[in-house]
Design a protein around this motif. Sequence first.
Motif, short mmCIF file in Angstrom:
data_model
loop_
_atom_site.label_atom_id
_atom_site.label_comp_id
_atom_site.label_asym_id
_atom_site.label_seq_id
_atom_site.Cartn_x
_atom_site.Cartn_y
_atom_site.Cartn_z
N GLU A 16 -0.37 2.57 8.26
CA GLU A 16 -1.70 2.61 7.61
C GLU A 16 -1.70 3.70 6.55
N PHE A 17 -2.45 3.45 5.48
CA PHE A 17 -2.64 4.46 4.45
C PHE A 17 -4.13 4.74 4.33
N GLY A 18 -4.48 6.02 4.33
CA GLY A 18 -5.88 6.40 4.12
C GLY A 18 -6.24 6.23 2.65
N LEU A 19 -7.42 5.68 2.39
CA LEU A 19 -7.86 5.46 1.01
C LEU A 19 -9.13 6.26 0.78
N PRO A 20 -9.49 6.50 -0.49
CA PRO A 20 -10.74 7.21 -0.76
C PRO A 20 -11.92 6.48 -0.11
N VAL A 24 -9.12 2.31 5.17
CA VAL A 24 -7.72 2.38 5.62
C VAL A 24 -7.02 1.09 5.21
N ALA A 25 -5.90 1.24 4.51
CA ALA A 25 -5.09 0.05 4.16
C ALA A 25 -4.07 -0.16 5.27
N ARG A 26 -4.15 -1.32 5.92
CA ARG A 26 -3.18 -1.64 6.97
C ARG A 26 -2.03 -2.42 6.33
N ALA A 27 -1.10 -1.69 5.71
CA ALA A 27 -0.03 -2.32 4.92
C ALA A 27 0.92 -3.11 5.82
N VAL A 28 1.25 -2.54 6.97
CA VAL A 28 2.04 -3.26 7.99
C VAL A 28 1.18 -3.24 9.24
N GLY A 45 7.41 -13.13 1.05
CA GLY A 45 5.94 -13.17 0.99
C GLY A 45 5.51 -12.71 -0.38
N GLU A 46 4.25 -12.98 -0.75
CA GLU A 46 3.84 -12.64 -2.11
C GLU A 46 3.63 -11.13 -2.26
N SER A 47 3.54 -10.72 -3.52
CA SER A 47 3.40 -9.31 -3.84
C SER A 47 2.18 -8.71 -3.13
N GLY A 48 2.38 -7.56 -2.50
CA GLY A 48 1.26 -6.89 -1.84
C GLY A 48 1.13 -7.22 -0.36
N CYS A 49 2.05 -8.05 0.18
CA CYS A 49 1.90 -8.45 1.59
C CYS A 49 2.48 -7.40 2.55
N GLY A 50 3.17 -6.38 2.00
CA GLY A 50 3.65 -5.30 2.85
C GLY A 50 5.16 -5.23 3.02
N LYS A 51 5.90 -6.01 2.25
CA LYS A 51 7.36 -6.06 2.41
C LYS A 51 8.02 -4.70 2.16
N THR A 52 7.62 -4.08 1.05
CA THR A 52 8.27 -2.81 0.70
C THR A 52 7.90 -1.72 1.70
N THR A 53 6.65 -1.70 2.12
CA THR A 53 6.24 -0.69 3.11
C THR A 53 7.01 -0.90 4.41
N LEU A 54 7.20 -2.15 4.81
CA LEU A 54 7.96 -2.42 6.03
C LEU A 54 9.40 -1.93 5.86
N ASP A 276 -7.21 -7.47 -0.08
CA ASP A 276 -6.79 -6.08 -0.01
C ASP A 276 -6.38 -5.74 1.42
N ALA A 277 -5.35 -4.88 1.55
CA ALA A 277 -4.90 -4.51 2.90
C ALA A 277 -5.94 -3.69 3.66
N SER A 278 -6.98 -3.23 2.95
CA SER A 278 -8.05 -2.50 3.65
C SER A 278 -9.17 -3.46 4.08
N1 LIG Z 1 0.97 4.73 -0.57
C1 LIG Z 1 0.03 3.80 -0.44
N2 LIG Z 1 -1.28 4.13 -0.39
C2 LIG Z 1 -2.24 3.20 -0.25
N3 LIG Z 1 -2.00 1.88 -0.13
C3 LIG Z 1 -0.73 1.48 -0.19
C4 LIG Z 1 0.36 2.41 -0.35
N4 LIG Z 1 1.52 1.70 -0.36
C5 LIG Z 1 1.17 0.40 -0.22
N5 LIG Z 1 -0.18 0.27 -0.12
C6 LIG Z 1 -0.91 -0.99 0.07
O1 LIG Z 1 -0.29 -1.69 1.12
C7 LIG Z 1 -0.20 -3.08 0.82
C8 LIG Z 1 1.25 -3.55 0.89
O2 LIG Z 1 1.99 -2.98 -0.20
P1 LIG Z 1 3.56 -3.20 -0.39
O3 LIG Z 1 3.97 -2.49 -1.65
O4 LIG Z 1 4.26 -2.83 0.85
O5 LIG Z 1 3.63 -4.76 -0.61
P2 LIG Z 1 4.86 -5.65 -1.18
O6 LIG Z 1 4.78 -6.95 -0.49
O7 LIG Z 1 6.11 -4.88 -1.09
O8 LIG Z 1 4.45 -5.82 -2.69
P3 LIG Z 1 5.45 -5.84 -3.96
O9 LIG Z 1 6.30 -7.06 -3.79
O10 LIG Z 1 4.49 -5.91 -5.12
O11 LIG Z 1 6.22 -4.54 -3.90
C9 LIG Z 1 -0.86 -3.27 -0.54
O12 LIG Z 1 -2.21 -3.65 -0.33
C10 LIG Z 1 -0.79 -1.90 -1.15
O13 LIG Z 1 -1.85 -1.69 -2.06
#
Ligand SMILES: Nc1ncnc2c1ncn2[C@@H]1O[C@H](COP(=O)(O)OP(=O)(O)OP(=O)(O)O)[C@@H](O)[C@H]1O
Length: 338
Positions: A16-20, A24-28, A45-54, A276-278
């Motif tokens: 989770e990431f805290g947002l202003p 809370v963004a639940r990225a994974v 998965g499409e951009s923003g689904c959380g792949k990179t955070t995972l 949005d992940a939040s």
């Molecule tokens: N440091 C952060 N602070 C706040 N929110 C974040 C942070 N990193 C990722 N997020 C949010 O978490 C979600 C997943 O992001 P992530 O970059 O993991 O997705 P992704 O599938 O890898 O996208 P992409 O393919 O564009 O890289 C998004 O909604 C993103 O805005």
Amino acid sequence: MSSEEKTLTARDLRVEFGLPGGRVARAVDGVDLDVAPGEIVALAGESGCGKTTLARTLLGLERATGGTVAFDGVPLRYSTRALKAYRRQVQLVLQDPTGALNPRHTVYDAVAEGLRIHKIHDDEPGRVAEALSRAGLRPPEQFFLAYPHELSGGQRQRVVIAGALVLQPSLLVADEPVASLDASVRGEILSLLLRLKEEQGLGALVITHDLGLAWSIADRIAIMYLGRIVEQGPVEQVLTAPRHPYTRALVSVLPAAPAVKAAVAEPIVLAGELPDASKIPGGCRFRPRCQEVASGNAAAVLHQCSGEDLHVLGPEAEPHLVACHLDRALHGDAKMAA
Ligand SMILES: Nc1ncnc2c1ncn2[C@@H]1O[C@H](COP(=O)(O)OP(=O)(O)OP(=O)(O)O)[C@@H](O)[C@H]1O
């Protein structure tokens, strides 16, 4: 998975990431995943689904808010020393080889960097040569004194891969490994990953938004939507007989791969954007965009789609897993109910 040996495992992983404003963004948001040696797993998965955070969390670059990452059965520890030891085994390969390489470092120095960080001093030239050779840059000595700008995009990506291989890892985590390369050299790099798997037993988690790429190289695929894996299984099964409406939509717009195209005849255009992940919807998180809900096909299970979350898909159950109430009603999989 029969053995945990050298297997990278995530269990109920949450980031989770805290947002202003206190949001809370639940990225994974609850992920179970295994990557074993000698196995290529695609995470799509499409951009923003959380792949990179995972991926970053699997590498210890991000701390999990909940759940565990373990390698070889041992939970990840976050001290500098423990992470250093871990990263000898599990190496990251980034998307953009130009950004990953220092323009002022020779190929030799770029590949030797990992050895120096890990204080491996014996036979440095031999190890660098072997890694370059394994990455397909032969004869390796010819590349020692080259600078990144003197190489093609494909060769630069091979240098980045050699930099990972020099530490003799068990697994690679590759984030969009060919996205920045010309179509003509993509195939070469994918073949290299396949060869490393087949000849040397190297496992890889390959992150991609490109299902065609997953089809070419992966043994298994995990489809991620809004922080969760919604379908996973052997790549052939998932892509030729996709069961989750989201996977069906992704497959329906795939330009190539006739075997896959046959699975879904008409292009399915999803309603709206990825939320949005939040703001993850309650019940089934895919419901607001689901074509089965929109068409009325899911009417019999709509109350569940609206109000009942789905279990995190576990790797220990049957090989092809789907987190969808409608699929459960059709296939009678009792494990899916929350
Ligand atoms: N440091 C952060 N602070 C706040 N929110 C974040 C942070 N990193 C990722 N997020 C949010 O978490 C979600 C997943 O992001 P992530 O970059 O993991 O997705 P992704 O599938 O890898 O996208 P992409 O393919 O564009 O890289 C998004 O909604 C993103 O805005």
